[in-house]
Scaffold this active site. Structure first.
Site, short mmCIF file in Angstrom:
data_model
loop_
_atom_site.label_atom_id
_atom_site.label_comp_id
_atom_site.label_asym_id
_atom_site.label_seq_id
_atom_site.Cartn_x
_atom_site.Cartn_y
_atom_site.Cartn_z
N GLU A 441 -29.66 19.28 29.66
CA GLU A 441 -30.85 20.14 29.82
C GLU A 441 -32.11 19.44 29.30
OE1 GLU A 441 -29.94 22.94 31.43
OE2 GLU A 441 -32.09 23.22 31.69
C1 FAD Z 1 -21.23 17.82 30.05
C2 FAD Z 1 -22.50 17.68 30.83
C3 FAD Z 1 -22.95 18.77 31.58
C4 FAD Z 1 -24.11 18.64 32.35
N1 FAD Z 1 -24.51 19.69 33.16
C5 FAD Z 1 -25.50 19.47 34.06
C6 FAD Z 1 -25.80 20.44 35.07
O1 FAD Z 1 -25.21 21.52 35.11
N2 FAD Z 1 -26.73 20.13 36.01
C7 FAD Z 1 -27.41 18.95 36.01
O2 FAD Z 1 -28.21 18.74 36.89
N3 FAD Z 1 -27.16 18.02 35.05
C8 FAD Z 1 -26.23 18.25 34.10
N4 FAD Z 1 -25.96 17.30 33.15
C9 FAD Z 1 -26.74 16.08 33.12
C10 FAD Z 1 -27.68 16.00 31.91
O3 FAD Z 1 -28.69 16.94 32.03
C11 FAD Z 1 -28.18 14.54 31.84
O4 FAD Z 1 -27.08 13.75 31.45
C12 FAD Z 1 -29.32 14.39 30.85
O5 FAD Z 1 -30.47 15.06 31.31
C13 FAD Z 1 -29.69 12.92 30.60
O6 FAD Z 1 -29.74 12.16 31.76
P1 FAD Z 1 -28.94 10.78 31.83
O7 FAD Z 1 -27.54 11.07 31.41
O8 FAD Z 1 -29.13 10.20 33.18
O9 FAD Z 1 -29.59 9.88 30.73
P2 FAD Z 1 -30.89 8.94 30.93
O10 FAD Z 1 -31.97 9.70 31.60
O11 FAD Z 1 -30.46 7.65 31.53
O12 FAD Z 1 -31.32 8.70 29.42
C14 FAD Z 1 -30.73 7.71 28.57
C15 FAD Z 1 -31.48 7.66 27.25
O13 FAD Z 1 -32.84 7.27 27.49
C16 FAD Z 1 -33.74 8.24 26.98
N5 FAD Z 1 -34.89 8.37 27.87
C17 FAD Z 1 -34.89 8.38 29.22
N6 FAD Z 1 -36.13 8.51 29.69
C18 FAD Z 1 -36.95 8.61 28.63
C19 FAD Z 1 -38.35 8.77 28.46
N7 FAD Z 1 -39.18 8.89 29.49
N8 FAD Z 1 -38.85 8.81 27.20
C20 FAD Z 1 -38.03 8.71 26.13
N9 FAD Z 1 -36.70 8.55 26.23
C21 FAD Z 1 -36.17 8.50 27.47
C22 FAD Z 1 -32.94 9.53 26.91
O14 FAD Z 1 -33.46 10.43 25.94
C23 FAD Z 1 -31.56 9.02 26.55
O15 FAD Z 1 -31.45 8.85 25.16
C24 FAD Z 1 -24.83 17.42 32.33
C25 FAD Z 1 -24.37 16.35 31.55
C26 FAD Z 1 -23.22 16.47 30.82
C27 FAD Z 1 -22.73 15.28 30.05
#
Ligand code: FAD
Length: 598
Positions: A441
């Site tokens: 989220e």
């Molecule tokens: C169990 C689970 C349930 C989920 N449920 C849903 C769901 O129902 N629907 C849905 O759509 N998604 C869902 N997600 C996805 C979740 O919302 C994303 O994993 C999350 O938003 C982070 O995206 P990412 O994993 O691609 O990490 P990334 O975006 O690749 O981020 C990696 C790291 O970089 C940092 N970062 C990235 N960009 C920036 C920035 N601009 N400034 C500072 N720091 C940054 C992040 O904070 C993080 O520490 C779920 C994930 C999990 C694991």
């Protein structure tokens, strides 16, 4: 694990004594029609029963078994179907929903307490109705009449569930680069093609239909976030006579195996030319999704609190029974082989950290939920102020409460020593389940950037001023009260320091934008601890009055509140000082080191 007991007394204290919610409800016609003090109490009591008696008992088994996947079919864990039916039959799915479509129209402050109970009982279970309620909110606000009539009623009744499909394998925090495509069809619908990952409740057997809210782009859409649209894609199409039609071209490719929330289905979802319907305007999908996300983000914050409360209850029960070592001041129970671990300062520190942070989080989340109610149902100045406070506080609710929730889950585990690490006591499940709330989220890092860059810097400090003006008025009103000095003086200092830090960071960021990124996480926590101090001061004031006005029966509750308030001000609030020092230290120490030297 200790039997879960909903903190109903604390919830009643917040609603009736601290925030006087009924007075607010009776002033707002749309709320006055639905709720009063007695209705709210009855609802919370009933919800407590289902949380304690139906949902909490299946959590452990759910964690052990986990959801399973075979040939595109997701099977939930034993007991979930029955518990979900009981939940839906009780009307809980539509608790905060629009009454025109069969919802109960309860204010957010009530649904927030309901969410806390569900999350303490079992976060995995809470996610299924939680996402449905969030999706329903987005549909109610932005959907066409036809879509609302067809889908909303059955989401509120719990017949159908919903999912939120944003994330793709290459696109998580940065939704501007999603690849899922939407092609306009002659009948006004859209053909949706793409792959989404990590979709909570994307597929399961709890309901006969699942309503997916999907972000996608039209081929000629502008690049980046401004080209995203939102679509409703049902698992089963719905015929004109409201019966279920053919299966839509959306399927689950697999489920994830993960650290916690084992009973929640986290799905890879494939959309292969699925029929979808536009929600809101083309290219305005992120705005529509934000309606849901603001709601969800407060809810995800409350997941942290839910786990933390359960952790506290377990740890307290264990600490009272466990005997190890002797009190430093001499044996407290000489007749026993050792004293209870409650005699040890370090154990008391952990328990009081949890207690003060949990009660503070519950109170602050209730305050934020009431601002959401002003923003949704209020009028004039109150509504404008509510909107500003919700915008400012949403990232705090999400990130601060989930960071504290994880801290408390780990603290509870530590109180149990080695017994907290093994499965038998259930404490390690709380740690695993609480962890995800810091990540999904919008990660807590993204929340911190949202707060400092978009909300505080973006409004040139005006949004923050809405909050500090309210707190300053409270300080002014209470500064002559000698009994409140121990709370009001440090609160006033915290506000002064917060304002100074804000000015310093905004000034420095004009020369180098990296200053904001480097200090955002510290800043969010400084503001979080300060906001919580304001709410603790309010609780202390009400408790002082409670001690004076109540006979012996109510004394212990207010005494405990005042002790906990003192603990918060003396032991927790000073955390902000080291955070301020970090935030002020500048970004050079982070950016001067070349990537190759990491
Ligand atoms: C169990 C689970 C349930 C989920 N449920 C849903 C769901 O129902 N629907 C849905 O759509 N998604 C869902 N997600 C996805 C979740 O919302 C994303 O994993 C999350 O938003 C982070 O995206 P990412 O994993 O691609 O990490 P990334 O975006 O690749 O981020 C990696 C790291 O970089 C940092 N970062 C990235 N960009 C920036 C920035 N601009 N400034 C500072 N720091 C940054 C992040 O904070 C993080 O520490 C779920 C994930 C999990 C694991």
């Amino acid at each position: 694990m200790a039997e879960y007991k909903v903190p109903l007394k604390d919830m009643g204290f917040l609603l009736n004594e601290v925030f006087k919610a009924d007075e607010m409800w009776q002033k707002i016609p749309k709320l006055a029609e639905q709720v009063d003090k007695e209705t709210a109490q009855a609802i919370l009591q009933e919800c407590a029963k289902i949380s304690e008696q139906v949902i909490a008992p299946i959590s452990r088994q759910g964690d052990e078994t986990g959801v399973s996947f075979k040939d595109g079919v997701v099977t939930t864990v034993p007991g979930y179907k029955e518990a979900f039916s009981t939940y839906a039959e009780g009307g809980w799915s539509g608790l905060g929903g629009d009454v025109e479509y069969g919802g109960m129209g309860m204010p957010k402050v009530i649904t927030a307490m309901h969410e806390e109970m569900l999350c303490s009982a079992d976060i995995s279970f809470a996610l299924y109705p939680g996402l449905t309620a969030g999706a329903a909110l987005s549909l109610a606000k932005h959907g066409s009449e036809a879509l609302k009539e067809r889908y909303l009623t059955r989401m509120y009744s719990g017949e159908w569930a919903a999912s939120m499909c944003l994330t793709e394998s290459h696109s998580g925090s940065d939704l501007g680069i999603i690849r899922t495509k939407a092609l306009p069809q002659e009948d006004g619908s859209y053909s949706i093609t793409g792959n989404k990952i990590f979709i909570t409740g994307g597929e399961h057997d709890l309901t006969e239909n699942i309503v997916h809210l999907v972000l996608a782009k039209l081929p000629d859409a502008p690049a980046g976030p401004r080209g995203i649209s939102l679509f409703l894609v049902p698992k089963f199409n719905v015929n004109d006579d409201e019966s279920l039609g053919e299966r839509n071209h959306v399927s689950c490719g697999s489920i994830e195996h993960k650290m916690g929330i084992h009973a929640s289905a986290t799905c890879v979802m494939n959309f292969d030319g699925a029929q979808g319907y536009l929600i809101g305007e083309l290219n305005k999908g992120l705005n529509c999704m934000f309606t849901m996300m603001n709601f969800e983000r407060i809810g995800v914050g409350i997941q942290g609190l839910g786990a933390a409360e359960r952790s506290y209850q377990n740890a307290l029960e264990y600490a009272k029974d466990r005997i190890q070592g002797r009190a430093l001041t001499g044996a407290k129970s000489p007749e026993q082989a050792a004293d209870s671990i409650m005699v040890h300062g370090d154990v008391r520190r952990m328990l009081l950290n949890m207690k003060s942070l949990n009660e503070g989080s519950r109170a602050l989340s209730s305050y934020i939920a009431m601002q959401l109610d002003y923003a949704t149902y209020g009028e004039g100045e109150e509504q404008v102020k509510g909107e500003a406070l919700v915008a400012l506080m949403t990232p705090i609710a999400k990130a601060f409460f989930t960071d504290l929730g994880f801290e408390s889950a780990v603290a509870g585990q530590q109180v149990l020593g080695g017994h907290g690490y093994i499965r038998e006591w259930g404490q390690e499940q709380l740690v695993r389940d609480a962890r995800i709330a810091q990540i999904y989220e919008g990660t807590n890092g993204i929340q911190a950037m949202d707060l400092l860059m978009r909300k505080v810097a973006g409004s040139k400090g005006e949004m923050l001023a809405v909050f500090t003006t309210e707190v300053n008025a409270y300080i002014e009103a209470n500064k002559a009260d000698a009994a409140m000095a121990e709370f009001i003086n440090p609160l006033a200092q915290a506000i002064t320091d917060l304002n100074e830090l804000t000015t310093d960071l905004l000034t420095k960021s004009q020369a180098n934008k990296n200053e904001l990124g480097a200090s955002a996480n510290d800043y969010l926590h400084v503001l979080g601890y300060t906001a919580m101090a304001y709410i603790w001061a309010k609780m202390a004031k009400v408790s002082q009055a409670g001690l004076e006005n109540n006979g012996d029966s109510g004394q212990d509750f207010y005494k405990a509140k005042l002790h906990t308030a003192r603990y918060y001000f003396t032991r927790i609030l000073p955390r902000r000082l080291s955070l301020i020092a970090s935030a002020n230290s500048g970004c050079d120490c982070m950016f001067d080191i070349d990537d190759e030297l990491f």
